[in-house]
Scaffold this active site. Sequence first.
Site, short mmCIF file in Angstrom:
data_model
loop_
_atom_site.label_atom_id
_atom_site.label_comp_id
_atom_site.label_asym_id
_atom_site.label_seq_id
_atom_site.Cartn_x
_atom_site.Cartn_y
_atom_site.Cartn_z
N GLU A 12 1.11 -0.96 -0.43
CA GLU A 12 0.06 -0.32 0.13
C GLU A 12 1.11 1.24 0.16
O GLU A 12 1.78 1.41 1.09
CB GLU A 12 -1.10 0.04 1.32
CG GLU A 12 -1.44 1.50 1.30
CD GLU A 12 -2.66 1.47 2.23
OE1 GLU A 12 -3.34 0.26 2.40
OE2 GLU A 12 -2.70 2.05 3.20
N ARG A 102 -15.73 3.09 3.57
CA ARG A 102 -16.64 4.09 4.21
C ARG A 102 -15.63 5.74 4.24
O ARG A 102 -16.22 6.54 3.71
CB ARG A 102 -17.70 3.83 6.12
CG ARG A 102 -18.50 4.48 5.36
CD ARG A 102 -18.56 4.73 7.84
NE ARG A 102 -17.39 4.70 8.47
CZ ARG A 102 -17.10 5.27 9.48
NH1 ARG A 102 -18.49 4.75 10.39
NH2 ARG A 102 -16.51 5.51 10.18
N ASP A 104 -13.55 7.71 7.51
CA ASP A 104 -13.63 7.94 8.72
C ASP A 104 -13.55 9.91 8.28
O ASP A 104 -13.64 10.34 7.52
CB ASP A 104 -12.32 7.68 9.41
CG ASP A 104 -12.15 6.56 9.61
OD1 ASP A 104 -13.38 5.99 10.22
OD2 ASP A 104 -11.21 6.54 9.88
N ALA A 122 -19.70 0.86 3.13
CA ALA A 122 -19.41 0.50 1.94
C ALA A 122 -20.05 -0.29 1.40
O ALA A 122 -20.07 -0.15 0.16
CB ALA A 122 -18.05 0.30 2.76
N LYS A 162 -21.81 -7.07 3.45
CA LYS A 162 -20.98 -6.39 1.98
C LYS A 162 -20.35 -7.11 0.99
O LYS A 162 -19.52 -6.98 -0.75
CB LYS A 162 -19.42 -5.43 2.88
CG LYS A 162 -18.51 -4.22 1.73
CD LYS A 162 -17.59 -3.92 2.51
CE LYS A 162 -16.47 -4.25 3.55
NZ LYS A 162 -16.22 -3.32 4.42
P1 FAD Z 1 -17.92 -0.38 6.57
O1 FAD Z 1 -17.67 -1.41 6.26
O2 FAD Z 1 -19.20 0.47 6.11
O3 FAD Z 1 -18.24 -0.72 8.33
C1 FAD Z 1 -17.68 1.21 8.95
C2 FAD Z 1 -19.02 0.94 10.32
O4 FAD Z 1 -19.96 0.38 9.77
C3 FAD Z 1 -17.96 -1.11 11.09
O5 FAD Z 1 -18.40 -1.32 12.31
C4 FAD Z 1 -19.86 -1.77 10.56
O6 FAD Z 1 -19.60 -3.03 11.14
C5 FAD Z 1 -20.50 -0.62 10.22
N1 FAD Z 1 -21.56 -1.00 9.50
C6 FAD Z 1 -21.63 -1.70 8.02
N2 FAD Z 1 -22.79 -1.60 7.61
C7 FAD Z 1 -24.00 -1.60 8.51
C8 FAD Z 1 -25.24 -1.77 8.34
N3 FAD Z 1 -25.62 -1.68 7.15
N4 FAD Z 1 -26.00 -1.13 9.89
C9 FAD Z 1 -24.98 -0.73 10.60
N5 FAD Z 1 -23.67 -0.73 10.55
C10 FAD Z 1 -22.83 -1.27 9.56
N6 FAD Z 1 -9.61 5.21 4.88
C11 FAD Z 1 -9.22 6.62 4.03
O7 FAD Z 1 -10.14 7.53 4.14
N7 FAD Z 1 -8.44 6.23 2.88
C12 FAD Z 1 -8.04 5.49 2.64
O8 FAD Z 1 -7.34 5.15 1.92
C13 FAD Z 1 -8.73 4.11 3.53
N8 FAD Z 1 -7.88 3.31 3.52
C14 FAD Z 1 -7.81 2.07 4.45
C15 FAD Z 1 -7.40 0.88 3.49
C16 FAD Z 1 -7.86 -0.36 4.61
C17 FAD Z 1 -7.76 -1.93 4.52
C18 FAD Z 1 -8.55 -0.27 5.91
C19 FAD Z 1 -8.51 -1.43 7.05
C20 FAD Z 1 -8.81 0.74 6.23
C21 FAD Z 1 -8.29 2.09 5.40
N9 FAD Z 1 -9.37 3.01 5.68
C22 FAD Z 1 -9.07 3.94 4.78
C23 FAD Z 1 -9.67 3.54 6.99
C24 FAD Z 1 -11.61 3.19 6.68
O9 FAD Z 1 -12.07 4.39 5.61
C25 FAD Z 1 -11.90 3.28 8.28
O10 FAD Z 1 -11.81 2.19 8.98
C26 FAD Z 1 -13.56 3.26 8.83
O11 FAD Z 1 -13.89 3.69 9.43
C27 FAD Z 1 -14.62 2.18 7.50
O12 FAD Z 1 -13.83 1.69 6.03
P2 FAD Z 1 -15.16 0.01 5.71
O13 FAD Z 1 -14.94 0.82 4.99
O14 FAD Z 1 -14.80 -1.03 6.63
O15 FAD Z 1 -16.44 0.48 6.50
#
Ligand code: FAD
Length: 280
Positions: A12, A102, A104, A122, A162
Amino acid sequence: MSQDYKTHLSLEVFPPKKDEEFENVYQLLRDLNQLNPDFISCTYGAGGSRSGKTIEISSFIQKELHTTAIAHITCVGFTKEDLKRNCDALKNAGVTHVLALRGDRPQSMTDEQFNQREFYYATDLVRYLKEHTDLCIFGACYPEKHFESPSMEEDLRHLKEKVDTGVSSLISQMFFDNAYFYRFLDRARTMGIDVPVHAGIMPITTAKQLGTTVSLSGSSVPKELADIIATYGENKDDMRKAGIDYAIRQIRDLQEHGVDGIHIYSMNKVKTTTEICNML
Ligand code: FAD
């Protein structure tokens, strides 16, 4: 383990914050590409002025280095219109893979602005991409559960949703204790999450870096790593050596357990990443 077993390696990178540093990023990518990664992913900073650079860097990886590029995209900072424009730009840039996240809340955004995003989770982004593009979609997962989730069970339920919506591979949050990853993987497989999962490894080379990393990721620090910091934290060279050694041992153990892939959070550090890969 079968003889044709191969752990995938991926890296990455992030778009540099300053224009001066941007000049060097292409050489840095060429050097990292010498390690023969299966893919290189490039982060996206929601709301940041450098956000357009993710496509530029991903395009270079894909077109010039002929390695699969994964462009990160987030719900935060994207309306449907923005996303459509971004997907067109990705297509024109020859980028075929994305990591749908998603994101932060950036410091520049209020809670109200953050909560008004058009794509909430997401999964909503994955659904849109699946319906409107032919991009190959990756997603994120959390061996120690996502920090907002009330339980691992609930986090895994949303992860399954997802994946079922259209995610073909997962990349994990960084972790320093492999036991969490193995437990997570067992539970995920039991629930029918059967896509490849790439294990996120962050090499820790300074004591300060560990503090920042843990506060951002929420990952737990096992005693062995805490002891390394306590013993070598004050000595730059020894700390670097011990941190690299820790990452190598972590990766070897994962390989021995037959994980699908190792995803190194390179932090754009060529020397450290190369030293680790050469030892594997
Ligand atoms: P989601 O999959 O949407 O999950 C977020 C939260 O919502 C979780 O607690 C999940 O359990 C909950 N949830 C999901 N669906 C539902 C639903 N239907 N109802 C209720 N709750 C639900 N951030 C950046 O800004 N830029 C980046 O480039 C970046 N790269 C990353 C790369 C990796 C490999 C990882 C692991 C993280 C990265 N992040 C990045 C951080 C990421 O954006 C955050 O961790 C964020 O808080 C969660 O993203 P997610 O896509 O996992 O969210």
